[in-house]
Design a protein around this motif. Structure first.
Motif, PDB file in Angstrom:
ATOM      1  N   MET A 197      38.905  18.259  56.331  1.00 30.86           N
ATOM      2  CA  MET A 197      38.312  19.008  55.213  1.00 30.86           C
ATOM      3  C   MET A 197      37.965  20.404  55.693  1.00 30.86           C
ATOM      4  O   MET A 197      37.552  20.584  56.849  1.00 30.86           O
ATOM      5  N   GLY A 198      38.158  21.399  54.841  1.00 34.26           N
ATOM      6  CA  GLY A 198      37.854  22.764  55.244  1.00 34.26           C
ATOM      7  C   GLY A 198      37.789  23.717  54.079  1.00 34.26           C
ATOM      8  O   GLY A 198      37.614  23.301  52.927  1.00 34.26           O
ATOM      9  N   CYS A 235      41.292  24.195  57.505  1.00 33.36           N
ATOM     10  CA  CYS A 235      41.187  23.031  58.399  1.00 33.36           C
ATOM     11  C   CYS A 235      42.048  21.849  57.927  1.00 33.36           C
ATOM     12  O   CYS A 235      42.429  20.999  58.720  1.00 33.36           O
ATOM     13  N   HIS A 242      40.105  15.386  61.773  1.00 35.27           N
ATOM     14  CA  HIS A 242      39.773  16.790  62.051  1.00 35.27           C
ATOM     15  C   HIS A 242      38.421  16.814  62.757  1.00 35.27           C
ATOM     16  O   HIS A 242      37.513  16.057  62.408  1.00 35.27           O
ATOM     17  N   GLY A 275      26.841  25.780  56.254  1.00 37.60           N
ATOM     18  CA  GLY A 275      27.191  24.564  56.990  1.00 37.60           C
ATOM     19  C   GLY A 275      26.610  23.295  56.413  1.00 37.60           C
ATOM     20  O   GLY A 275      27.317  22.290  56.244  1.00 37.60           O
ATOM     21  N   VAL A 288      28.466  22.309  53.246  1.00 38.75           N
ATOM     22  CA  VAL A 288      29.791  21.737  53.549  1.00 38.75           C
ATOM     23  C   VAL A 288      29.603  20.311  54.058  1.00 38.75           C
ATOM     24  O   VAL A 288      30.316  19.392  53.651  1.00 38.75           O
ATOM     25  N   ARG A 331      28.852  14.044  63.810  1.00 36.13           N
ATOM     26  CA  ARG A 331      28.116  13.261  62.810  1.00 36.13           C
ATOM     27  C   ARG A 331      28.977  12.994  61.573  1.00 36.13           C
ATOM     28  O   ARG A 331      28.831  11.967  60.923  1.00 36.13           O
ATOM     29  N   ILE A 332      29.884  13.942  61.251  1.00 34.36           N
ATOM     30  CA  ILE A 332      30.802  13.718  60.122  1.00 34.36           C
ATOM     31  C   ILE A 332      31.797  12.621  60.489  1.00 34.36           C
ATOM     32  O   ILE A 332      32.034  11.689  59.718  1.00 34.36           O
ATOM     33  N   ARG A 387      23.471  18.573  67.372  1.00 35.45           N
ATOM     34  CA  ARG A 387      23.837  18.751  65.961  1.00 35.45           C
ATOM     35  C   ARG A 387      25.332  18.637  65.689  1.00 35.45           C
ATOM     36  O   ARG A 387      25.739  18.415  64.553  1.00 35.45           O
ATOM     37  N   THR A 388      26.158  18.846  66.749  1.00 36.02           N
ATOM     38  CA  THR A 388      27.606  18.883  66.493  1.00 36.02           C
ATOM     39  C   THR A 388      28.435  17.978  67.399  1.00 36.02           C
ATOM     40  O   THR A 388      29.519  17.548  67.008  1.00 36.02           O
ATOM     41  N   LEU A 445      32.491  28.113  52.229  1.00 41.52           N
ATOM     42  CA  LEU A 445      33.236  28.336  53.482  1.00 41.52           C
ATOM     43  C   LEU A 445      34.417  29.265  53.195  1.00 41.52           C
ATOM     44  O   LEU A 445      35.352  28.874  52.491  1.00 41.52           O
ATOM     45  N   GLY A 478      24.948  30.210  63.324  1.00 42.21           N
ATOM     46  CA  GLY A 478      25.288  29.060  62.473  1.00 42.21           C
ATOM     47  C   GLY A 478      26.785  28.772  62.429  1.00 42.21           C
ATOM     48  O   GLY A 478      27.201  27.701  61.968  1.00 42.21           O
ATOM     49  N   ASP A 528      21.248  33.313  70.044  1.00 42.85           N
ATOM     50  CA  ASP A 528      20.002  32.550  70.093  1.00 42.85           C
ATOM     51  C   ASP A 528      20.295  31.074  69.803  1.00 42.85           C
ATOM     52  O   ASP A 528      20.140  30.599  68.680  1.00 42.85           O
ATOM     53  N   ALA A 549      35.273  18.530  63.260  1.00 39.97           N
ATOM     54  CA  ALA A 549      34.327  19.568  62.829  1.00 39.97           C
ATOM     55  C   ALA A 549      32.918  19.272  63.321  1.00 39.97           C
ATOM     56  O   ALA A 549      32.199  20.180  63.729  1.00 39.97           O
ATOM     57  N   ASN A 550      32.534  17.998  63.256  1.00 43.64           N
ATOM     58  CA  ASN A 550      31.168  17.637  63.633  1.00 43.64           C
ATOM     59  C   ASN A 550      31.147  16.139  63.921  1.00 43.64           C
ATOM     60  O   ASN A 550      31.620  15.349  63.091  1.00 43.64           O
ATOM     61  N   TRP A 583      20.833  22.091  71.389  1.00 50.85           N
ATOM     62  CA  TRP A 583      20.982  22.140  69.926  1.00 50.85           C
ATOM     63  C   TRP A 583      22.432  21.863  69.535  1.00 50.85           C
ATOM     64  O   TRP A 583      22.698  21.057  68.652  1.00 50.85           O
TER      65      TRP A 583
HETATM   66  O1  UT7 Z   1      35.972  22.532  59.626  1.00 52.06           O
HETATM   67  C1  UT7 Z   1      35.435  23.055  58.476  1.00 52.06           C
HETATM   68  C2  UT7 Z   1      34.377  22.188  57.929  1.00 52.06           C
HETATM   69  N1  UT7 Z   1      33.128  22.492  58.544  1.00 52.06           N
HETATM   70  C3  UT7 Z   1      32.243  21.557  58.692  1.00 52.06           C
HETATM   71  O2  UT7 Z   1      32.513  20.426  58.374  1.00 52.06           O
HETATM   72  C4  UT7 Z   1      30.892  21.958  59.187  1.00 52.06           C
HETATM   73  C5  UT7 Z   1      29.873  21.124  58.496  1.00 52.06           C
HETATM   74  N2  UT7 Z   1      28.499  21.472  58.850  1.00 52.06           N
HETATM   75  C6  UT7 Z   1      27.963  21.208  60.057  1.00 52.06           C
HETATM   76  O3  UT7 Z   1      28.626  20.746  60.964  1.00 52.06           O
HETATM   77  C7  UT7 Z   1      26.485  21.432  60.230  1.00 52.06           C
HETATM   78  O4  UT7 Z   1      25.926  21.731  58.975  1.00 52.06           O
HETATM   79  C8  UT7 Z   1      26.141  22.571  61.222  1.00 52.06           C
HETATM   80  C9  UT7 Z   1      26.422  22.119  62.643  1.00 52.06           C
HETATM   81  C10 UT7 Z   1      26.936  23.806  60.897  1.00 52.06           C
HETATM   82  C11 UT7 Z   1      24.636  22.904  61.139  1.00 52.06           C
HETATM   83  O5  UT7 Z   1      23.859  21.732  61.354  1.00 52.06           O
HETATM   84  P1  UT7 Z   1      22.683  21.357  60.362  1.00 52.06           P
HETATM   85  O6  UT7 Z   1      22.035  20.174  60.916  1.00 52.06           O
HETATM   86  O7  UT7 Z   1      23.266  21.267  58.981  1.00 52.06           O
HETATM   87  O8  UT7 Z   1      21.707  22.597  60.494  1.00 52.06           O
HETATM   88  P2  UT7 Z   1      21.243  23.666  59.401  1.00 52.06           P
HETATM   89  O9  UT7 Z   1      22.362  24.581  59.050  1.00 52.06           O
HETATM   90  O10 UT7 Z   1      20.547  22.970  58.264  1.00 52.06           O
HETATM   91  O11 UT7 Z   1      20.160  24.485  60.225  1.00 52.06           O
HETATM   92  C12 UT7 Z   1      19.008  23.825  60.771  1.00 52.06           C
HETATM   93  C13 UT7 Z   1      18.286  24.811  61.680  1.00 52.06           C
HETATM   94  C14 UT7 Z   1      18.055  26.174  61.037  1.00 52.06           C
HETATM   95  O12 UT7 Z   1      16.806  26.637  61.474  1.00 52.06           O
HETATM   96  P3  UT7 Z   1      15.499  26.534  60.526  1.00 52.06           P
HETATM   97  O13 UT7 Z   1      15.857  27.295  59.287  1.00 52.06           O
HETATM   98  O14 UT7 Z   1      15.308  25.068  60.292  1.00 52.06           O
HETATM   99  O15 UT7 Z   1      14.439  27.157  61.354  1.00 52.06           O
HETATM  100  C15 UT7 Z   1      19.127  27.037  61.641  1.00 52.06           C
HETATM  101  O16 UT7 Z   1      18.762  28.397  61.683  1.00 52.06           O
HETATM  102  O17 UT7 Z   1      19.090  25.058  62.845  1.00 52.06           O
HETATM  103  C16 UT7 Z   1      19.213  26.479  63.037  1.00 52.06           C
HETATM  104  N3  UT7 Z   1      20.486  26.751  63.685  1.00 52.06           N
HETATM  105  C17 UT7 Z   1      20.611  26.835  65.020  1.00 52.06           C
HETATM  106  N4  UT7 Z   1      19.723  26.702  66.019  1.00 52.06           N
HETATM  107  C18 UT7 Z   1      20.184  26.839  67.268  1.00 52.06           C
HETATM  108  C19 UT7 Z   1      21.684  26.952  63.113  1.00 52.06           C
HETATM  109  N5  UT7 Z   1      22.605  27.173  64.059  1.00 52.06           N
HETATM  110  C20 UT7 Z   1      21.973  27.104  65.249  1.00 52.06           C
HETATM  111  C21 UT7 Z   1      22.383  27.242  66.584  1.00 52.06           C
HETATM  112  N6  UT7 Z   1      21.474  27.106  67.565  1.00 52.06           N
HETATM  113  N7  UT7 Z   1      23.673  27.499  66.913  1.00 52.06           N
END
Ligand code: UT7
Length: 325
Positions: free
Chosen positions: A312-313, A115, A252, A217, A220, A257-258, A39-40, A198, A155, A30, A254-255, A35
């Motif tokens: 970072m990981g 990572c 690295h 996420g 992190v 925005r990071i 977001r990434t 993580l 997620g 889903d 990961a995102n 998205w």
């Molecule tokens: O390499 C290791 C290090 N890892 C990282 O550095 C990852 C760091 N984190 C991130 O990159 C981001 O936090 C994510 C990309 C993982 C998530 O982005 P976010 O802006 O922090 O979103 P969130 O986790 O706060 O979720 C926001 C909404 C949620 O829905 P509700 O609760 O607001 O209704 C999630 O359920 O986005 C939803 N969501 C998604 N929607 C569509 C989460 N994943 C998805 C998805 N598709 N794949």
């Protein structure tokens, strides 16, 4: 005063043939392309075949790096593989790579810092090469992260991809100044109290399973920009250079925005950031050498330039490295 430096003499990368787009994932998770991109920054990722172990990816990257360095497998005396997705619980992937490449008896082991593994592995390799205990070292980041995915968890499963990157390190005399080629400075960090943010919920001495990647996420994310920025400043201090004097930022992936947040915070121009996230997604320990390989192959990153690496990981672990190519 002359001093021995660990110099990158070759870079190589390998990505599995199979490409999985965001739309491909949206057929069974889903999520949406919109998205994921927003977001990434990720648009697609590469995924291994079922019969492809991570050592095969590492070997392909190593062959390219050796060719770029003008070296052959029989000259390799040290192999360090940064990975969190080993072929087997043991032996180390590095010894499997050694056998598959046909390298002679030498030193071979893995580094597990998720990572951040490639930055950690470079630092470990520097301990051999800059002390003249290795004449030709392979430092490899190789991962099959898609094997750790819970494909029902949107997620995490949209974030990762597979691949491998490798650098050849060789000792060369420098003048002990920042004009030297080689690894110039490091900052390595770990905070084990943040494990729950993580981790993988399986392992040989817990439930005997491979497990799935679990990540909070957004938690992190909160730590990422601050932690990475601090490590970058420390690594630059260790090297004796100004962050602003860096030619290329090879982070690295990961995102997006990071990456952008870190670059802004430490004062790196956005045009100096090598980004492969859109094509590779997060390949954990492989992402930095893959990004470096991309920059070298497309002609942006040139010998003599000052590079800044960071990651970072899981752990959490993080770190940064300054090197002159
Ligand atoms: O390499 C290791 C290090 N890892 C990282 O550095 C990852 C760091 N984190 C991130 O990159 C981001 O936090 C994510 C990309 C993982 C998530 O982005 P976010 O802006 O922090 O979103 P969130 O986790 O706060 O979720 C926001 C909404 C949620 O829905 P509700 O609760 O607001 O209704 C999630 O359920 O986005 C939803 N969501 C998604 N929607 C569509 C989460 N994943 C998805 C998805 N598709 N794949």
């Amino acid at each position: 005063m002359t001093m021995l430096r660990s110099v990158v003499t070759g870079v190589g990368g390998y990505l599995p043939e199979r490409v999985v787009t965001n739309d491909d994932l949206a057929k069974f998770v889903d999520t949406s392309d919109e998205w994921i991109v927003e977001r990434t920054g990720i648009r697609q990722r590469h995924q291994v075949r079922d019969d492809q172990p991570v050592s095969d990816l590492a070997v392909e990257a190593a062959k390219k790096a050796l060719a770029a360095a003008g070296r052959t497998p029989d000259e390799v005396d040290l192999i360090i593989v940064a990975t969190t997705t080993a072929d087997l619980t043991f032996p180390a992937v590095a010894t499997i790579v050694q056998r598959k490449l046909g390298c002679p008896v030498g030193v071979a082991f893995d580094v597990q810092a998720v990572c951040s593994g490639f930055v950690y592995a470079l630092s470990v390799a520097d301990g051999f090469v800059a002390r003249n205990r290795s004449k030709c070292a392979l430092v490899i980041g190789a991962e099959t992260m898609t094997r750790l995915m819970d494909w029902t968890d949107r997620g995490t499963c949209v974030l990762f991809g597979d691949g491998a990157g490798c650098v050849v390190l060789e000792p060369q005399e420098g003048q002990g100044t920042t004009a030297d080629r080689g690894l110039l400075g490091f900052a390595l960090r770990a905070d084990g109290t943040k494990q729950e943010l993580l981790y993988v919920d399986g392992g040989p001495s817990t439930n005997g399973q491979v497990g799935h990647l679990r990540m909070q996420g957004n938690q992190v994310f909160r730590h990422a920009v601050v932690n990475i920025s601090e490590a970058i400043v420390s690594a630059a201090e260790d090297a004796g250079v100004e962050v602003a004097s860096v030619d290329w930022f090879v982070p690295h992936q990961a995102n997006l925005r990071i990456l952008q947040g870190v670059a802004k915070r430490v004062g790196i121009d956005e045009h100096k950031v090598i980004t492969t996230l859109d094509q590779h997604a997060n390949t954990s320990a492989a992402s930095i050498p893959l990004a470096l390989d991309q920059g070298v192959r497309d002609g942006r990153v040139k010998p003599g330039q000052l590079l800044l690496l960071e990651a970072m990981g899981g752990g959490l672990t993080w770190g940064a490295c300054v090197l002159r190519l």
